[in-house]
Enzyme design. Structure first.
Site, PDB file in Angstrom:
ATOM      1  N   GLY A  49      60.744  77.810   4.087  1.00  0.00           N
ATOM      2  CA  GLY A  49      60.820  78.563   2.921  1.00  0.00           C
ATOM      3  C   GLY A  49      60.476  77.705   1.638  1.00  0.00           C
ATOM      4  O   GLY A  49      59.758  77.935   0.663  1.00  0.00           O
ATOM      5  N   CYS A  64      56.863  89.608  13.546  1.00  0.00           N
ATOM      6  CA  CYS A  64      57.063  88.534  14.385  1.00  0.00           C
ATOM      7  C   CYS A  64      56.252  88.217  15.864  1.00  0.00           C
ATOM      8  O   CYS A  64      55.886  89.345  16.225  1.00  0.00           O
ATOM      9  CB  CYS A  64      58.707  88.608  15.080  1.00  0.00           C
ATOM     10  N   GLY A  71      65.720  72.032  -0.293  1.00  0.00           N
ATOM     11  CA  GLY A  71      65.308  72.397   0.911  1.00  0.00           C
ATOM     12  C   GLY A  71      63.718  72.505   1.249  1.00  0.00           C
ATOM     13  O   GLY A  71      63.243  73.283   0.498  1.00  0.00           O
ATOM     14  N   ALA A  72      63.264  71.731   2.358  1.00  0.00           N
ATOM     15  CA  ALA A  72      62.015  71.571   2.487  1.00  0.00           C
ATOM     16  C   ALA A  72      61.615  72.174   3.917  1.00  0.00           C
ATOM     17  O   ALA A  72      61.070  71.397   4.659  1.00  0.00           O
ATOM     18  CB  ALA A  72      61.468  70.270   2.054  1.00  0.00           C
ATOM     19  N   SER A  87      70.612  64.150   0.477  1.00  0.00           N
ATOM     20  CA  SER A  87      71.318  65.495   0.801  1.00  0.00           C
ATOM     21  C   SER A  87      72.408  65.910  -0.274  1.00  0.00           C
ATOM     22  O   SER A  87      72.954  65.164  -0.847  1.00  0.00           O
ATOM     23  CB  SER A  87      72.280  65.290   2.214  1.00  0.00           C
ATOM     24  N   ALA A  88      72.220  67.398  -0.599  1.00  0.00           N
ATOM     25  CA  ALA A  88      73.093  67.890  -1.592  1.00  0.00           C
ATOM     26  C   ALA A  88      74.555  67.839  -1.151  1.00  0.00           C
ATOM     27  O   ALA A  88      74.950  68.222   0.098  1.00  0.00           O
ATOM     28  CB  ALA A  88      72.641  69.264  -1.879  1.00  0.00           C
ATOM     29  N   LYS A 134      50.649  82.996  18.722  1.00  0.00           N
ATOM     30  CA  LYS A 134      51.619  82.406  18.310  1.00  0.00           C
ATOM     31  C   LYS A 134      51.325  80.689  18.170  1.00  0.00           C
ATOM     32  O   LYS A 134      51.424  79.847  17.245  1.00  0.00           O
ATOM     33  CB  LYS A 134      52.847  82.327  19.150  1.00  0.00           C
ATOM     34  N   CYS A 162      69.791  85.456  14.544  1.00  0.00           N
ATOM     35  CA  CYS A 162      68.588  84.911  14.915  1.00  0.00           C
ATOM     36  C   CYS A 162      68.517  85.319  16.495  1.00  0.00           C
ATOM     37  O   CYS A 162      68.950  84.506  17.209  1.00  0.00           O
ATOM     38  CB  CYS A 162      68.373  83.719  14.580  1.00  0.00           C
TER      39      CYS A 162
HETATM   40  C1  LIG Z   1      64.826  78.266  16.888  1.00  0.00           C
HETATM   41  C2  LIG Z   1      64.182  79.283  15.769  1.00  0.00           C
HETATM   42  C3  LIG Z   1      63.037  79.724  16.058  1.00  0.00           C
HETATM   43  C4  LIG Z   1      62.611  80.657  15.056  1.00  0.00           C
HETATM   44  N1  LIG Z   1      61.439  81.084  15.444  1.00  0.00           N
HETATM   45  C5  LIG Z   1      60.803  82.197  14.487  1.00  0.00           C
HETATM   46  C6  LIG Z   1      59.452  82.694  14.582  1.00  0.00           C
HETATM   47  O1  LIG Z   1      58.933  82.624  15.596  1.00  0.00           O
HETATM   48  N2  LIG Z   1      59.066  83.529  13.514  1.00  0.00           N
HETATM   49  C7  LIG Z   1      59.793  83.852  12.360  1.00  0.00           C
HETATM   50  O2  LIG Z   1      59.274  84.505  11.670  1.00  0.00           O
HETATM   51  N3  LIG Z   1      61.073  83.250  12.242  1.00  0.00           N
HETATM   52  C8  LIG Z   1      61.658  82.528  13.131  1.00  0.00           C
HETATM   53  N4  LIG Z   1      62.743  81.668  12.860  1.00  0.00           N
HETATM   54  C9  LIG Z   1      63.400  82.181  11.963  1.00  0.00           C
HETATM   55  C10 LIG Z   1      63.149  81.621  10.553  1.00  0.00           C
HETATM   56  O3  LIG Z   1      61.705  81.789   9.956  1.00  0.00           O
HETATM   57  C11 LIG Z   1      63.489  80.146  10.561  1.00  0.00           C
HETATM   58  O4  LIG Z   1      64.680  79.852  10.824  1.00  0.00           O
HETATM   59  C12 LIG Z   1      63.016  79.202   9.164  1.00  0.00           C
HETATM   60  O5  LIG Z   1      63.124  77.707   9.490  1.00  0.00           O
HETATM   61  C13 LIG Z   1      63.715  79.241   7.974  1.00  0.00           C
HETATM   62  O6  LIG Z   1      63.328  78.954   6.880  1.00  0.00           O
HETATM   63  P1  LIG Z   1      64.171  78.390   5.750  1.00  0.00           P
HETATM   64  O7  LIG Z   1      63.317  77.783   4.776  1.00  0.00           O
HETATM   65  O8  LIG Z   1      65.052  79.220   5.334  1.00  0.00           O
HETATM   66  O9  LIG Z   1      65.211  77.261   6.413  1.00  0.00           O
HETATM   67  P2  LIG Z   1      64.687  75.824   7.079  1.00  0.00           P
HETATM   68  O10 LIG Z   1      63.300  75.967   7.516  1.00  0.00           O
HETATM   69  O11 LIG Z   1      65.879  75.631   8.226  1.00  0.00           O
HETATM   70  O12 LIG Z   1      64.768  74.742   6.051  1.00  0.00           O
HETATM   71  C14 LIG Z   1      65.948  74.216   5.466  1.00  0.00           C
HETATM   72  C15 LIG Z   1      65.702  72.953   4.798  1.00  0.00           C
HETATM   73  O13 LIG Z   1      66.885  72.509   4.088  1.00  0.00           O
HETATM   74  C16 LIG Z   1      67.131  71.226   4.475  1.00  0.00           C
HETATM   75  N5  LIG Z   1      68.807  71.135   3.857  1.00  0.00           N
HETATM   76  C17 LIG Z   1      69.862  71.769   4.527  1.00  0.00           C
HETATM   77  N6  LIG Z   1      70.743  71.229   3.743  1.00  0.00           N
HETATM   78  C18 LIG Z   1      70.310  70.554   2.901  1.00  0.00           C
HETATM   79  C19 LIG Z   1      71.530  69.695   1.990  1.00  0.00           C
HETATM   80  N7  LIG Z   1      72.578  69.749   1.828  1.00  0.00           N
HETATM   81  N8  LIG Z   1      70.502  69.105   1.051  1.00  0.00           N
HETATM   82  C20 LIG Z   1      69.129  68.770   1.159  1.00  0.00           C
HETATM   83  N9  LIG Z   1      68.587  69.605   2.091  1.00  0.00           N
HETATM   84  C21 LIG Z   1      69.123  70.418   3.095  1.00  0.00           C
HETATM   85  C22 LIG Z   1      67.145  71.205   5.888  1.00  0.00           C
HETATM   86  O14 LIG Z   1      66.951  69.817   6.272  1.00  0.00           O
HETATM   87  C23 LIG Z   1      65.686  71.804   5.891  1.00  0.00           C
HETATM   88  O15 LIG Z   1      64.573  71.254   5.630  1.00  0.00           O
HETATM   89  C24 LIG Z   1      63.340  81.003  14.027  1.00  0.00           C
HETATM   90  C25 LIG Z   1      64.511  80.217  13.842  1.00  0.00           C
HETATM   91  C26 LIG Z   1      65.192  79.265  14.698  1.00  0.00           C
HETATM   92  C27 LIG Z   1      66.188  78.762  14.334  1.00  0.00           C
END
Ligand SMILES: Cc1cc2nc3c(=O)[nH]c(=O)nc-3n(C[C@H](O)[C@H](O)[C@H](O)COP(=O)(O)OP(=O)(O)OC[C@H]3O[C@@H](n4cnc5c(N)ncnc54)[C@H](O)[C@@H]3O)c2cc1C
Length: 422
Positions: A12, A353, A8-9, A77-78, A388, A159
């Site tokens: 996080g 936030c 996942g990129a 994709s995993a 922001k 969320c």
């Molecule tokens: C609309 C929205 C707005 C948000 N705004 C804020 C904000 O303002 N401030 C804040 O602190 N937080 C916010 N959040 C919450 C949180 O910070 C975000 O959701 C953040 O993107 C989460 O990070 P993550 O790395 O867990 O997941 P993601 O950033 O979603 O990254 C996951 C990655 O895994 C990849 N992936 C998924 N499945 C697979 C697979 N099977 N194989 C390979 N790769 C895969 C995806 O393509 C993606 O690149 C927000 C969330 C949402 C939905």
């Protein structure tokens, strides 16, 4: 040499790869696997929905960035994690072996749990940039011939911030276009009260957001369960706090954006000891899975119990600052294991936030995340809107240049000083 794979990129996963690389050095190999060729800054997606940003503005091509920063990148994709074999099977049939795996896949969006919900049904989404692009196309059509809007977050969602953001951003955009008077708006949320946010409220988020909604003529329904969505009609049951029914609503709409519940991605679900019944990865205080000790997880994909029992299920948000603390702890813990030590780093899981409301915003800090807290602060103003925008620029730059140092903490401490937060 150890093979460290980050799955996942996103918000996080990329900082995870950078921080791990900086700690592990060149004797260990870092590989990132992602199903999209680009990084998307999810927090900016609500702006994409109303056309204030394009997809290009909020995404970064991953291959050149990883190449420049000396990290191997696999676009794939995993399909299935084989945790007992230390192997990740991809949809392409290829396998990626690892010594250590960090799962950072974010959520799977559970639109299918409610009839008619989501981009394949009758509501828009801003959870993925491609959804936001479609939401924008619909938005432009809607603005030519406006009508009622429903916006919010369904039962089991975790969320809530982006639901409030999108409601206020749409309101701001409609005012700019001079057509707000033609658009009755209803905010529909599983939260027991406006401003709960899955956190029991932070500072006076209840008062601030209620006042903001009153000011902007947005009606709301809390403790709301969306039963189904038909074209132009949302069926909602409103509950009392004891779970008894208040009323069934049928709310007409011409445009709707509802945040879905999240669950873990299918590639990691159903592995005993690894994930919970919703497919979220079980981690201990070191972000390490208790059964598979070489698997760690960061971000939205980890299991965190809800704060409290509510009439309608409400999940806990996992936000950027909290995710950064998971990343830093994980990178240091894997480094300790590589050095033959026991992992000792714990994430703070504090929440910080900046919620954009289109023309101003609300900032909050919750330390610790759950009440009662040592720091429980919320404030609002135009400055949050600009903070922001600045934050978006910082984060995108961090991803582009491969900056490994965490920065939420510093950004927040600077803000605390400037705003004289106590
Ligand atoms: C609309 C929205 C707005 C948000 N705004 C804020 C904000 O303002 N401030 C804040 O602190 N937080 C916010 N959040 C919450 C949180 O910070 C975000 O959701 C953040 O993107 C989460 O990070 P993550 O790395 O867990 O997941 P993601 O950033 O979603 O990254 C996951 C990655 O895994 C990849 N992936 C998924 N499945 C697979 C697979 N099977 N194989 C390979 N790769 C895969 C995806 O393509 C993606 O690149 C927000 C969330 C949402 C939905």
């Amino acid at each position: 040499m150890a093979d460290i794979v980050v799955l996942g990129a996103g918000v996080g996963g990329i900082p995870m790869a950078y921080e791990m690389q900086s700690l592990a050095g060149s004797e260990h190999k870092i590989t990132v696997v992602n199903d999209n060729p680009f990084f998307q800054f999810t927090p900016s997606n609500p702006w994409v929905g109303v056309g204030w940003r394009s997809k290009k503005d909020v995404t970064i091509d991953l291959a050149p960035v990883f190449k420049k920063n000396g990290i191997e990148f696999i676009l794939g994709s995993a399909k299935k994690l084989h945790a007992d074999e230390n192997r990740l099977e991809l949809e392409s049939g290829e396998s990626v072996s690892y010594d250590y795996l960090v799962i950072a896949t974010g959520p799977e969006l559970a639109f299918d749990e409610i009839e008619g919900l989501g981009p394949k049904g009758h509501t828009q989404s801003v959870c993925h940039v491609d959804h936001a692009v479609s939401a924008n196309a619909e938005w432009e059509e809607f603005c030519k011939n406006p009508g009622p809007i429903t916006v919010g977050a369904v039962q089991g969602a975790s969320c809530y911030g982006p639901a409030y953001e999108y409601a206020m951003i749409m309101d701001t955009d409609l005012r700019k276009r001079g057509i707000r008077d033609q658009v009755p708006m209803t905010f529909i949320t599983a939260e027991p009260y406006v401003g709960h946010l899955g956190l029991g409220g932070v500072g006076d988020t209840k008062g601030m957001l209620e006042s903001e909604m009153r000011d902007r003529h947005i009606k709301w329904i809390t403790n709301a369960k969306v039963d189904k969505v038909e074209e132009g009609n949302m069926h909602v049951t409103e509950l009392n706090n004891d779970g008894s029914e208040v009323k069934k609503h049928e709310i007409p709409f011409k445009y709707s954006m509802m945040l879905p519940a999240f669950r873990g991605i299918s590639a990691v679900t159903g592995i005993e000891g690894l994930d919970n019944p919703r497919g979220f990865i079980i981690v201990d205080e070191h972000q390490q899975n208790p059964k598979y000790k070489n698997i760690f997880a960061v971000g939205v994909c980890i299991a965190i119990a809800p704060l409290e029992a509510t009439a309608v299920p409400v999940g806990v948000p996992k936000t950027g600052y909290m995710i950064e603390s998971m990343v830093t702890a994980t990178a240091h813990n894997i480094k300790e294991i590589l050095d033959g030590k026991e992992p000792s780093h714990k994430p703070t899981w504090n929440a910080f936030c900046l919620a954009d409301l289109g023309n101003k915003g609300i900032a909050f800090i919750a330390k610790p995340q759950n009440p009662p807290r040592n720091l429980n602060w919320a404030s609002q103003g135009k400055w949050v809107h600009y903070a922001k925008i600045a934050f978006e620029k910082y984060f995108m730059r961090k991803i582009r240049i491969g900056q490994s140092e965490p920065f939420y903490e510093k950004y927040m401490m600077d803000m605390i000083k400037v705003r004289k937060v106590k």
